[in-house]
Design an enzyme around this catalytic site. Sequence first.
Site, PDB file in Angstrom:
ATOM      1  N   HIS A 234       5.810   0.913  -9.508  1.00 14.71           N
ATOM      2  CA  HIS A 234       6.929   0.751 -10.438  1.00 14.71           C
ATOM      3  C   HIS A 234       8.007  -0.066  -9.744  1.00 14.71           C
ATOM      4  CE1 HIS A 234      10.169   1.770 -13.226  1.00 14.71           C
ATOM      5  NE2 HIS A 234       9.214   2.137 -14.055  1.00 14.71           N
TER       6      HIS A 234
ATOM      7  N   ASP B 191       2.601   5.547 -17.357  1.00 15.53           N
ATOM      8  CA  ASP B 191       1.378   5.131 -18.076  1.00 15.53           C
ATOM      9  C   ASP B 191       0.113   5.741 -17.531  1.00 15.53           C
ATOM     10  OD1 ASP B 191       3.090   2.081 -18.265  1.00 15.53           O
ATOM     11  OD2 ASP B 191       2.604   3.359 -19.980  1.00 15.53           O
TER      12      ASP B 191
HETATM   13  C1  SDX Z   1       6.251   0.416 -17.207  1.00 15.86           C
HETATM   14  O1  SDX Z   1      10.656  -1.090 -15.613  1.00 15.86           O
HETATM   15  C2  SDX Z   1      10.366  -0.029 -16.251  1.00 15.86           C
HETATM   16  O2  SDX Z   1      11.149   0.900 -16.325  1.00 15.86           O
HETATM   17  C3  SDX Z   1       9.025  -0.019 -16.958  1.00 15.86           C
HETATM   18  C4  SDX Z   1       8.577   1.311 -17.567  1.00 15.86           C
HETATM   19  C5  SDX Z   1       9.455   1.686 -18.736  1.00 15.86           C
HETATM   20  O3  SDX Z   1       9.561   2.882 -19.022  1.00 15.86           O
HETATM   21  O4  SDX Z   1       9.957   0.769 -19.434  1.00 15.86           O
HETATM   22  O5  SDX Z   1       8.645   2.339 -16.591  1.00 15.86           O
HETATM   23  C6  SDX Z   1       7.154   1.201 -18.097  1.00 15.86           C
HETATM   24  O6  SDX Z   1       6.127  -0.762 -17.385  1.00 15.86           O
HETATM   25  C7  SDX Z   1       5.554   1.109 -16.060  1.00 15.86           C
HETATM   26  C8  SDX Z   1       4.686   0.139 -15.197  1.00 15.86           C
HETATM   27  C9  SDX Z   1       3.323  -0.035 -15.876  1.00 15.86           C
HETATM   28  N1  SDX Z   1       2.545  -1.096 -15.185  1.00 15.86           N
HETATM   29  C10 SDX Z   1       1.463  -0.772 -14.437  1.00 15.86           C
HETATM   30  O7  SDX Z   1       1.096   0.380 -14.203  1.00 15.86           O
HETATM   31  C11 SDX Z   1       0.704  -1.985 -13.899  1.00 15.86           C
HETATM   32  C12 SDX Z   1       0.304  -1.741 -12.434  1.00 15.86           C
HETATM   33  N2  SDX Z   1       1.552  -1.797 -11.638  1.00 15.86           N
HETATM   34  C13 SDX Z   1       1.922  -3.023 -11.064  1.00 15.86           C
HETATM   35  O8  SDX Z   1       1.430  -4.193 -11.589  1.00 15.86           O
HETATM   36  C14 SDX Z   1       3.319  -3.062 -10.442  1.00 15.86           C
HETATM   37  O9  SDX Z   1       3.449  -1.925  -9.704  1.00 15.86           O
HETATM   38  C15 SDX Z   1       4.514  -3.211 -11.353  1.00 15.86           C
HETATM   39  C16 SDX Z   1       4.367  -4.390 -12.262  1.00 15.86           C
HETATM   40  C17 SDX Z   1       4.714  -1.985 -12.171  1.00 15.86           C
HETATM   41  C18 SDX Z   1       5.744  -3.423 -10.463  1.00 15.86           C
HETATM   42  O10 SDX Z   1       5.585  -4.623  -9.818  1.00 15.86           O
HETATM   43  P1  SDX Z   1       6.669  -5.191  -8.761  1.00 15.86           P
HETATM   44  O11 SDX Z   1       7.849  -4.294  -8.668  1.00 15.86           O
HETATM   45  O12 SDX Z   1       6.894  -6.633  -9.086  1.00 15.86           O
HETATM   46  O13 SDX Z   1       5.935  -5.027  -7.400  1.00 15.86           O
HETATM   47  P2  SDX Z   1       4.883  -6.063  -6.798  1.00 15.86           P
HETATM   48  O14 SDX Z   1       3.938  -6.511  -7.880  1.00 15.86           O
HETATM   49  O15 SDX Z   1       5.641  -7.104  -6.030  1.00 15.86           O
HETATM   50  O16 SDX Z   1       4.067  -5.130  -5.793  1.00 15.86           O
HETATM   51  C19 SDX Z   1       4.585  -4.816  -4.495  1.00 15.86           C
HETATM   52  C20 SDX Z   1       3.335  -4.607  -3.638  1.00 15.86           C
HETATM   53  C21 SDX Z   1       2.365  -5.789  -3.680  1.00 15.86           C
HETATM   54  O17 SDX Z   1       1.603  -5.778  -2.483  1.00 15.86           O
HETATM   55  P3  SDX Z   1       2.114  -6.736  -1.234  1.00 15.86           P
HETATM   56  O18 SDX Z   1       2.319  -8.137  -1.811  1.00 15.86           O
HETATM   57  O19 SDX Z   1       3.383  -6.103  -0.726  1.00 15.86           O
HETATM   58  O20 SDX Z   1       0.971  -6.643  -0.236  1.00 15.86           O
HETATM   59  O21 SDX Z   1       2.583  -3.484  -4.129  1.00 15.86           O
HETATM   60  C22 SDX Z   1       1.312  -3.931  -4.590  1.00 15.86           C
HETATM   61  C23 SDX Z   1       1.416  -5.427  -4.802  1.00 15.86           C
HETATM   62  O22 SDX Z   1       0.125  -6.043  -4.643  1.00 15.86           O
HETATM   63  N3  SDX Z   1       1.055  -3.219  -5.855  1.00 15.86           N
HETATM   64  C24 SDX Z   1      -0.126  -2.707  -6.205  1.00 15.86           C
HETATM   65  C25 SDX Z   1       0.097  -2.078  -7.443  1.00 15.86           C
HETATM   66  N4  SDX Z   1       1.388  -2.244  -7.808  1.00 15.86           N
HETATM   67  C26 SDX Z   1       1.977  -2.961  -6.821  1.00 15.86           C
HETATM   68  N5  SDX Z   1      -1.345  -2.719  -5.597  1.00 15.86           N
HETATM   69  C27 SDX Z   1      -2.362  -2.089  -6.257  1.00 15.86           C
HETATM   70  N6  SDX Z   1      -2.214  -1.443  -7.459  1.00 15.86           N
HETATM   71  C28 SDX Z   1      -0.998  -1.434  -8.077  1.00 15.86           C
HETATM   72  N7  SDX Z   1      -0.860  -0.823  -9.258  1.00 15.86           N
END
Ligand code: SDX
Length: 428
Positions: free
Chosen positions: A307, A364
């Site tokens: 998140h 989710d």
């Molecule tokens: C919602 O904002 C809100 O409040 C949203 C929400 C709401 O109520 O409105 O809470 C609802 O959207 C919840 C999120 C649902 N999405 C997912 O579950 C999709 C999977 N999650 C990710 O794609 C990610 O965690 C995000 C999109 C939610 C957040 O992304 P960020 O903050 O841009 O973080 P990032 O993508 O830069 O990740 C940081 C690191 C990365 O690794 P490094 O580059 O540091 O090596 O964490 C890793 C990412 O690769 N990472 C994951 C991961 N999520 C982040 N690795 C594996 N699996 C994951 N799910």
Amino acid sequence: MPKTVELIIDGKSHHLPVIEGSENELAIDISDLRDNTGYVTLDVGYKNTGATQSAITFLDGETGILRYRGYAIEDLAEKSSFLEVAYLLVFGELPTKAQLDKFTHDITTHTLVHEDVKKILDGFPSTSHPMGVLASLFCAQTAFYPESLDPNRSTEGVYLSIVRSLAKMPTFAAWAYKNAVGHPVNYPDNKLGYCARFLKMMFALPAEDFEVDEVVADALDKLLILHADHEQNCSTSTVRIVGSSKASIYSSISAGINALWGPLHGGANQEVIVMLENIKKDGGNTDKWIDKAKDKNDPFRLMGFGHRVYKNFDPRAKIIKKAADDVLKKLGVNDPVLDIAKRLEEIALKDPYFVERKLYPNVDFYSGIIYRALGIPVDMFTVMFAMGRMPGWIAQWKELRENKEPIGRPRQIYTGQKLRPFLEISKR
Ligand code: SDX
């Protein structure tokens, strides 16, 4: 003396005001930065940038706190109802009984949609994703209520748009589903409560009696409360920036519905179930899929994990996980993917990759398991999220208007070509 921070640029000192929120959050006010220094800031994805000051929702990602207008999400999920929470978010206070009765009555008297909505619905093939249908039907309200386009609409007029938005959303959602399954639509039964009315519109079939299961209606009400607002998330920020151009509530929220659709945002609940089903088909090898999620060369992500703000447990995920156990038990549903989800969580919470990146289950991760147990098809999961988020979108759009915020127009850093002469095609 208001607190300031000092910025030294090219040897020149600039003092920028510090803004402190009611929960002691701190921000540097850069409203005059470009005028005073010629510099703008760059923060792709707005990870460090506050877009507004808001009194609606407070969340603390480090400690996993979520409050609507100061009330803890745990209390509201356990003791309140969706329409009571909607009133709280939109008007700022928990309603008295008389206020809630009036609000509920006003919503109930607006659940019908214009018969011409069916002509729009008929234009969508049954292969249409319900989110696309929902966004279109919701925006179509601008056609049926052209007075809503008035940017200087009266308070009474805005209230009517708010009531219509909450009242018709379940009707649009249920009709989008009926369009997908090729069934005739149902009209709202106003003798029922908000969630029961929706469930009957969704699942009732002609010439069949339909009784709403109160366990299902109660579980849905709790899920809608948990999704009702979440401060400046992607879709809410979309609603605010569209609303900042003085666009109507209907077009602003229709934009929010589209933003929520993305798999990284509200679309994740659908992707979680797809992911869990794939893992089940693959023999339930959770270690293999955790390794794939950690592999930079593998596009697979553990959907429902991570998140932007929560770097601790998403409090909603905790509540939904418990509700999943309760609802499946009450309904006598045994869903093997729930065990897979729990195993993934257990492994991930001990794995350094997830621990170092503070990746926890988000709202989710478990919600889809409950929706499925309630008989809601996967393609409708994000529609349920949108139905829950409606009061938050309305409250944030209303706050933006009341605060008379300027049109949102971010700056950029240009990285393209410098000036060059136009070449005739024969010379290219
Ligand atoms: C919602 O904002 C809100 O409040 C949203 C929400 C709401 O109520 O409105 O809470 C609802 O959207 C919840 C999120 C649902 N999405 C997912 O579950 C999709 C999977 N999650 C990710 O794609 C990610 O965690 C995000 C999109 C939610 C957040 O992304 P960020 O903050 O841009 O973080 P990032 O993508 O830069 O990740 C940081 C690191 C990365 O690794 P490094 O580059 O540091 O090596 O964490 C890793 C990412 O690769 N990472 C994951 C991961 N999520 C982040 N690795 C594996 N699996 C994951 N799910």
